[in-house]
Design a protein around this motif. Structure first.
Motif, short mmCIF file in Angstrom:
data_model
loop_
_atom_site.label_atom_id
_atom_site.label_comp_id
_atom_site.label_asym_id
_atom_site.label_seq_id
_atom_site.Cartn_x
_atom_site.Cartn_y
_atom_site.Cartn_z
N ALA A 1 30.04 24.82 -38.06
CA ALA A 1 30.66 23.69 -37.37
C ALA A 1 30.86 24.01 -35.89
CB ALA A 1 31.99 23.33 -38.02
N ALA A 2 31.33 25.22 -35.59
CA ALA A 2 31.52 25.61 -34.19
C ALA A 2 30.19 25.64 -33.45
CB ALA A 2 32.21 26.98 -34.11
N ALA A 3 29.15 26.13 -34.09
CA ALA A 3 27.82 26.16 -33.48
C ALA A 3 27.32 24.74 -33.23
CB ALA A 3 26.84 26.92 -34.36
N ALA A 4 27.59 23.82 -34.16
CA ALA A 4 27.17 22.43 -34.00
C ALA A 4 27.91 21.78 -32.83
CB ALA A 4 27.41 21.64 -35.29
N ILE A 5 29.20 22.08 -32.68
CA ILE A 5 29.97 21.53 -31.57
C ILE A 5 29.41 22.04 -30.25
CG2 ILE A 5 32.24 21.55 -30.43
CD1 ILE A 5 33.44 21.54 -33.31
N PHE A 6 29.10 23.33 -30.19
CA PHE A 6 28.52 23.90 -28.98
C PHE A 6 27.17 23.25 -28.67
CE2 PHE A 6 25.79 27.02 -26.87
CZ PHE A 6 26.54 27.24 -25.73
N ALA A 7 26.33 23.10 -29.69
CA ALA A 7 25.01 22.48 -29.50
C ALA A 7 25.15 21.03 -29.03
CB ALA A 7 24.19 22.55 -30.78
N PHE A 8 26.07 20.29 -29.65
CA PHE A 8 26.30 18.90 -29.27
C PHE A 8 26.75 18.82 -27.81
CE2 PHE A 8 28.80 15.10 -28.70
CZ PHE A 8 28.05 14.13 -29.33
N THR A 9 27.69 19.67 -27.44
CA THR A 9 28.21 19.66 -26.07
C THR A 9 27.11 19.98 -25.07
OG1 THR A 9 30.37 20.36 -26.87
CG2 THR A 9 29.94 20.68 -24.54
N THR A 10 26.30 20.97 -25.38
CA THR A 10 25.21 21.37 -24.49
C THR A 10 24.19 20.24 -24.36
OG1 THR A 10 25.51 23.67 -25.12
CG2 THR A 10 23.40 23.09 -24.13
N GLU A 11 23.82 19.65 -25.47
CA GLU A 11 22.84 18.55 -25.44
C GLU A 11 23.39 17.32 -24.72
OE1 GLU A 11 20.07 16.05 -28.53
OE2 GLU A 11 21.05 17.85 -29.22
N ALA A 12 24.67 17.04 -24.92
CA ALA A 12 25.28 15.87 -24.30
C ALA A 12 25.33 15.99 -22.78
CB ALA A 12 26.69 15.66 -24.84
N GLN A 13 25.33 17.21 -22.26
CA GLN A 13 25.37 17.41 -20.81
C GLN A 13 24.10 16.92 -20.13
OE1 GLN A 13 26.26 21.57 -20.49
NE2 GLN A 13 28.45 21.23 -20.69
N THR A 14 23.00 16.88 -20.86
CA THR A 14 21.72 16.46 -20.27
C THR A 14 21.18 15.18 -20.89
OG1 THR A 14 20.50 17.89 -21.80
CG2 THR A 14 21.09 18.82 -19.65
N SER A 15 22.01 14.50 -21.68
CA SER A 15 21.58 13.26 -22.33
C SER A 15 22.59 12.16 -22.04
CB SER A 15 21.50 13.46 -23.86
OG SER A 15 20.58 14.46 -24.17
N ASN A 16 22.19 10.93 -22.31
CA ASN A 16 23.14 9.83 -22.16
C ASN A 16 23.68 9.43 -23.53
OD1 ASN A 16 21.21 8.18 -23.40
ND2 ASN A 16 20.46 7.37 -21.46
N ARG A 17 24.61 8.48 -23.51
CA ARG A 17 25.27 8.05 -24.75
C ARG A 17 24.28 7.52 -25.78
NH1 ARG A 17 30.69 6.82 -25.68
NH2 ARG A 17 31.07 7.21 -23.47
N ASP A 18 23.31 6.72 -25.33
CA ASP A 18 22.33 6.16 -26.27
C ASP A 18 21.50 7.25 -26.94
OD1 ASP A 18 23.17 3.55 -25.80
OD2 ASP A 18 21.77 3.29 -24.14
N ALA A 19 21.08 8.24 -26.17
CA ALA A 19 20.29 9.34 -26.74
C ALA A 19 21.12 10.12 -27.75
CB ALA A 19 19.80 10.26 -25.63
N MET A 20 22.40 10.32 -27.45
CA MET A 20 23.25 11.06 -28.38
C MET A 20 23.55 10.25 -29.64
SD MET A 20 23.34 13.96 -27.09
CE MET A 20 24.45 14.74 -28.25
N ARG A 21 23.59 8.93 -29.51
CA ARG A 21 23.77 8.09 -30.72
C ARG A 21 22.59 8.27 -31.67
NH1 ARG A 21 25.97 3.40 -27.70
NH2 ARG A 21 28.19 3.52 -28.12
N GLN A 22 21.40 8.35 -31.11
CA GLN A 22 20.21 8.55 -31.95
C GLN A 22 20.23 9.92 -32.61
OE1 GLN A 22 16.84 7.81 -29.45
NE2 GLN A 22 17.29 5.63 -29.25
N ARG A 23 20.83 10.90 -31.96
CA ARG A 23 20.90 12.26 -32.50
C ARG A 23 22.09 12.45 -33.45
NH1 ARG A 23 17.30 16.28 -30.50
NH2 ARG A 23 18.83 17.45 -31.63
#
Length: 81
Positions: free
Chosen positions: A31-53
């Motif tokens: 879970a901690a690794a997933a939170i880190f990955a999500f945070t890292t990916e969200a820094q270079t993506s927009n809300r719509d891209a993160m919704r798809q992920r």
């Protein structure tokens, strides 16, 4: 961009997203690794891209924390514009 002077200032308080309590999660390290990955990916993506992920992160990243992370990233981007 990290403000290193602020980061190293022992008197400065953290104002970012609140950490998620993953202690009750069946696999807290995952879970901690997933939170880190999500945070890292969200820094270079927009809300719509993160919704798809989101299906990839559902059940690992708390939805409220995901919203806070995305909101914080969007606020930073708007300040840089």
């Amino acid at each position: 961009m990290i403000d290193e002077a602020l980061w190293h200032d022992p008197e400065a308080y953290y104002t970012g997203p609140v950490d998620a309590d993953v202690s009750a999660h069946p696999d807290p390290f995952s879970a901690a690794a997933a939170i880190f990955a999500f945070t890292t990916e969200a820094q270079t993506s927009n809300r719509d891209a993160m919704r798809q992920r989101w299906p990839e992160y559902r059940g690992k990243v708390p939805a409220d924390l995901a919203r806070i992370i995305i909101d914080e990233n969007e606020a930073r981007r708007s300040q840089c514009s």
